[in-house]
Design an enzyme around this catalytic site. Structure first.
Site, mmCIF file in Angstrom:
data_model
loop_
_atom_site.group_PDB
_atom_site.id
_atom_site.type_symbol
_atom_site.label_atom_id
_atom_site.label_comp_id
_atom_site.label_asym_id
_atom_site.label_seq_id
_atom_site.Cartn_x
_atom_site.Cartn_y
_atom_site.Cartn_z
ATOM 1 N N GLY A 165 -19.082 -14.293 -20.010
ATOM 2 C CA GLY A 165 -18.920 -12.933 -20.526
ATOM 3 C C GLY A 165 -17.788 -12.214 -19.818
ATOM 4 O O GLY A 165 -16.833 -12.828 -19.326
ATOM 5 N N GLY A 166 -17.925 -10.895 -19.730
ATOM 6 C CA GLY A 166 -16.884 -10.093 -19.092
ATOM 7 C C GLY A 166 -16.655 -10.475 -17.647
ATOM 8 O O GLY A 166 -15.591 -10.192 -17.073
ATOM 9 N N GLY A 400 20.430 -20.924 -23.887
ATOM 10 C CA GLY A 400 19.617 -19.833 -23.342
ATOM 11 C C GLY A 400 18.764 -20.298 -22.173
ATOM 12 O O GLY A 400 18.465 -19.526 -21.257
ATOM 13 N N ALA A 401 18.384 -21.577 -22.196
ATOM 14 C CA ALA A 401 17.542 -22.091 -21.115
ATOM 15 C C ALA A 401 18.334 -22.145 -19.803
ATOM 16 O O ALA A 401 17.778 -21.930 -18.722
ATOM 17 C CB ALA A 401 16.997 -23.462 -21.477
HETATM 18 C C1 HXC Z 1 -30.810 -11.445 -14.715
HETATM 19 C C2 HXC Z 1 -30.606 -13.723 -14.663
HETATM 20 C C3 HXC Z 1 -29.368 -13.650 -15.319
HETATM 21 C C4 HXC Z 1 -28.874 -12.364 -15.669
HETATM 22 C C5 HXC Z 1 -29.798 -15.704 -14.936
HETATM 23 N N1 HXC Z 1 -30.828 -15.012 -14.460
HETATM 24 N N2 HXC Z 1 -28.891 -14.892 -15.482
HETATM 25 N N3 HXC Z 1 -31.317 -12.640 -14.368
HETATM 26 N N4 HXC Z 1 -29.637 -11.289 -15.336
HETATM 27 N N5 HXC Z 1 -27.714 -12.210 -16.268
HETATM 28 C C6 HXC Z 1 -32.021 -15.533 -13.800
HETATM 29 C C7 HXC Z 1 -32.901 -16.303 -14.756
HETATM 30 O O1 HXC Z 1 -33.726 -15.407 -15.448
HETATM 31 C C8 HXC Z 1 -33.635 -17.185 -13.799
HETATM 32 O O2 HXC Z 1 -34.674 -16.423 -13.191
HETATM 33 C C9 HXC Z 1 -32.647 -17.495 -12.732
HETATM 34 O O3 HXC Z 1 -31.632 -16.494 -12.849
HETATM 35 C C10 HXC Z 1 -31.991 -18.838 -12.924
HETATM 36 O O4 HXC Z 1 -31.522 -18.932 -14.244
HETATM 37 P P1 HXC Z 1 -31.818 -20.177 -15.166
HETATM 38 O O5 HXC Z 1 -31.600 -19.756 -16.564
HETATM 39 O O6 HXC Z 1 -33.145 -20.762 -14.825
HETATM 40 O O7 HXC Z 1 -30.689 -21.179 -14.694
HETATM 41 P P2 HXC Z 1 -29.886 -22.204 -15.564
HETATM 42 O O8 HXC Z 1 -30.798 -22.993 -16.437
HETATM 43 O O9 HXC Z 1 -29.051 -22.949 -14.604
HETATM 44 O O10 HXC Z 1 -28.936 -21.353 -16.516
HETATM 45 C C11 HXC Z 1 -27.917 -20.566 -15.946
HETATM 46 C C12 HXC Z 1 -27.330 -19.655 -17.030
HETATM 47 C C13 HXC Z 1 -28.455 -18.867 -17.738
HETATM 48 C C14 HXC Z 1 -26.523 -20.507 -18.024
HETATM 49 C C15 HXC Z 1 -26.351 -18.713 -16.321
HETATM 50 O O11 HXC Z 1 -29.276 -18.293 -16.750
HETATM 51 C C16 HXC Z 1 -27.931 -17.801 -18.627
HETATM 52 O O12 HXC Z 1 -27.498 -18.072 -19.758
HETATM 53 N N6 HXC Z 1 -28.017 -16.560 -18.151
HETATM 54 C C17 HXC Z 1 -27.603 -15.409 -18.908
HETATM 55 C C18 HXC Z 1 -26.103 -15.364 -18.963
HETATM 56 C C19 HXC Z 1 -25.650 -14.126 -19.661
HETATM 57 O O13 HXC Z 1 -25.702 -14.036 -20.895
HETATM 58 N N7 HXC Z 1 -25.276 -13.135 -18.852
HETATM 59 C C20 HXC Z 1 -24.774 -11.911 -19.332
HETATM 60 C C21 HXC Z 1 -23.293 -12.197 -19.642
HETATM 61 S S1 HXC Z 1 -22.526 -10.772 -20.188
HETATM 62 P P3 HXC Z 1 -36.161 -16.961 -13.040
HETATM 63 O O14 HXC Z 1 -36.810 -15.942 -12.184
HETATM 64 O O15 HXC Z 1 -36.710 -17.030 -14.415
HETATM 65 O O16 HXC Z 1 -36.020 -18.298 -12.414
HETATM 66 C C22 HXC Z 1 -21.900 -10.198 -18.835
HETATM 67 C C23 HXC Z 1 -21.181 -8.933 -19.047
HETATM 68 C C24 HXC Z 1 -20.214 -8.677 -17.968
HETATM 69 O O17 HXC Z 1 -21.997 -10.700 -17.780
HETATM 70 C C25 HXC Z 1 -19.376 -7.555 -18.459
HETATM 71 C C26 HXC Z 1 -18.300 -7.198 -17.500
HETATM 72 C C27 HXC Z 1 -17.442 -6.182 -18.082
#
Ligand code: HXC
Length: 513
Positions: A165-166, A400-401
């Site tokens: 994401g971001g 040009g290069a």
């Molecule tokens: C809160 C999160 C989290 C998040 C992971 N966890 N991402 N908690 N916020 N963004 C937590 C999970 O709930 C889990 O907790 C623990 O971290 C481990 O994650 P798993 O999913 O078990 O690990 P894995 O299977 O390795 O997968 C990793 C992952 C997946 C691919 C990163 O967790 C995932 O898809 N997370 C969400 C990613 C996402 O969409 N993030 C937002 C992106 S947008 P528990 O307690 O259940 O073990 C963004 C905007 C930024 O970031 C903008 C900036 C301008």
């Protein structure tokens, strides 16, 4: 004392043994181990160990969030100070909440104010969903600092897990991105969203793995086989960089004689000018101890960028590479070289340009994708660069290069050519077809045409496809002996050493191009 000990132990345990084991099962180091491998032994001084989230929604009240999922502090690499943050995936997936973001901001401010590089080790699920917009605001604060630090202190991002994401935009704003095969992933939208939006089936690695970003997108400059290999590369890169824009890159004396001759270059001048070769062979010849630390070696291989030392001082090399696309300049090569040149200029590193370029890469795809717009970045970067600029034309420098590659009138300080240089508006064949189209069309047989073409090409090559016409106008300062190339370049750089007072120049941000 007992309370301090207990609190510290709890915080140091991160997400606990199960999550640490899960991290290891993925073949990854923990956030603390990473700092240990990256920094000089025993030099790490942690900050904000006891910070935790103040958010309470969605069950966060009952969760133990030690350090809020990120370890921050300072230490040394090769004896020089750096600031560092390392996201801890074992704590809420390394997700970024407000306290986590503020810890990173604090250490970035510390780096900025104390003029030392900042290194981020990223391993995070992105914005902490439970903290809502606070997390997004946290990212904004980091982005703002990335831009403020740009061109002031070196910023390095090491991707060691997901970066989605971001969140990808903080590394993208920094100077150098490192990734490790198999464990690092970067994408704006992950495979699931891609599937929903476009129907494309794609794996994590194919979408945003280390090799993809090193070779196709150009997002990452360095790719490593393993985490220790990655940290070794980060430490090596830092040896070529100054601590900040006011300093010079560290000088390291070495036993390689400045007067070492480069006889292999004599042989180079004798071979067929159309024969492809890898430009790295030339760079290894002239660099101190034959060492060249390449940057972005998998991306736009038609232009080579990297660091070496010459006479002990750091030099940034930009060189056409006839071993790929004949060394022609295309969109990716323009972007790659322009950004590197702007980095060198921001951090007082002299530029050595090695020229062997037949022109711009032709084609509808390149024109429509904006070779004019991207190619202009290369011209802009060279023209604005006020650091010492030494150019050597090795073989072809057409059209040009030729101008773009730090030519004399683009304010190259010293422009040399080898006797094998061919500097002209275009190559003999193309020129003859245009200049003598009527004469060639009047030929009665193909044999007659070939004969005429060959003799016209020879005549053109003798007049223009050499460095002497350019040397006679002063656009090349000197035609040098190939065996003297190392000495002549070092001598020129030594003379130019004080060309610009590094303390006086205005800030030069390193905008991602
Ligand atoms: C809160 C999160 C989290 C998040 C992971 N966890 N991402 N908690 N916020 N963004 C937590 C999970 O709930 C889990 O907790 C623990 O971290 C481990 O994650 P798993 O999913 O078990 O690990 P894995 O299977 O390795 O997968 C990793 C992952 C997946 C691919 C990163 O967790 C995932 O898809 N997370 C969400 C990613 C996402 O969409 N993030 C937002 C992106 S947008 P528990 O307690 O259940 O073990 C963004 C905007 C930024 O970031 C903008 C900036 C301008």
């Amino acid at each position: 004392m007992q309370r301090l000990q207990e609190t510290t132990e709890k915080a140091l345990a991160g997400g606990g043994p199960d999550r640490v084991q899960a991290q290891k099962a993925k073949g990854k180091f923990t956030a603390r181990e990473r700092i240990h491998y990256l920094l000089d032994e025993g030099s790490f001084q942690e900050l904000d160990l006891l910070v935790t989230t103040r958010a309470t929604e969605f069950g966060l009240k009952d969760k133990n969030v030690p350090g809020d999922g990120v370890i921050t502090g300072f230490g040394t690499i090769n004896g020089r100070s750096v600031c560092v943050f390392s996201q801890d995936f074992t704590v809420l997936g390394g997700s970024l909440g407000l306290a986590h973001a503020m810890k990173i901001c604090k250490v970035m401010d510390l780096a900025y104010e104390n003029r030392v590089p900042v290194i981020g080790l990223l391993d995070s699920g992105g914005a902490r969903i439970q903290e809502g917009v606070d997390s997004l605001d946290g990212y904004a604060e980091i982005f703002y600092r990335n831009v403020k630090c740009s061109g002031v202190i070196p910023q390095i991002s090491v991707i060691l897990g997901p970066c989605a994401g971001g969140a990808v935009y903080s590394p993208a704003l920094t100077d150098y991105v490192f990734m490790v095969e198999g464990i690092s992933h970067m994408f704006v939208t992950g495979p699931d969203v891609v599937k929903q939006a476009t129907g494309e089936d794609v794996s994590f690695d194919t979408l945003g793995g280390a090799n993809v970003h090193a070779s196709k997108s150009g997002v990452c400059q360095f790719v490593a086989k393993s985490e220790p290999d990655c940290f070794r590369q980060v430490r090596e890169l830092l040896q070529y960089l100054p601590q900040n824009r006011w300093e010079r890159a560290p000088r390291v004396a070495n036993p390689d004689p400045i007067r070492r001759t480069t006889p292999l270059l004599e042989k180079f001048c004798e071979v067929d000018p159309r024969k492809p070769y890898r430009i790295q062979h030339i760079i290894w010849q002239i660099a101190d101890e034959h060492k060249f630390f390449e940057v972005s070696d998998h991306f736009a291989k038609n232009i080579v960028t990297g660091f070496c030392r010459m006479g002990g001082d750091v030099v940034g090399v930009v060189a056409n590479n006839p071993g790929h696309l004949a060394g022609a300049i295309d969109i990716d090569a323009s972007d790659k070289a322009a950004r590197f040149i702007r980095f060198l200029n921001a951090f007082n590193i002299p530029i050595l340009t090695l020229v062997d370029v037949p022109g711009y890469w032709p084609g509808v795809q390149q024109e429509h994708a904006g070779i004019i717009r991207h190619g202009a970045k290369l011209l802009h970067a060279y023209c604005e660069a006020t650091v010492p600029k030494v150019t050597v034309v090795l073989r072809k420098a057409y059209g040009g290069a030729y101008i773009a590659m730090s030519s004399k009138h683009m304010r190259g300080d010293f422009n040399f050519a080898l006797p094998s240089a061919e500097i002209a508006v275009m190559g003999p064949k193309g020129a003859v077809e245009i200049l003598y189209s009527r004469e060639l069309a009047a030929c009665k047989t193909p044999e007659e045409k070939d004969q005429l073409r060959a003799s016209l090409c020879k005549e053109y090559a003798e007049k223009f496809a050499s460095p002497y016409q350019t040397a006679s106008s002063g656009s090349v300062d000197e035609v040098i002996e190939p065996s003297q190339m190392r000495l002549r370049v070092i001598r020129a750089l030594k003379f130019l050493k004080d060309k610009r007072d590094p303390g006086k120049h205005e800030n030069r941000g390193n905008i991602p191009l």
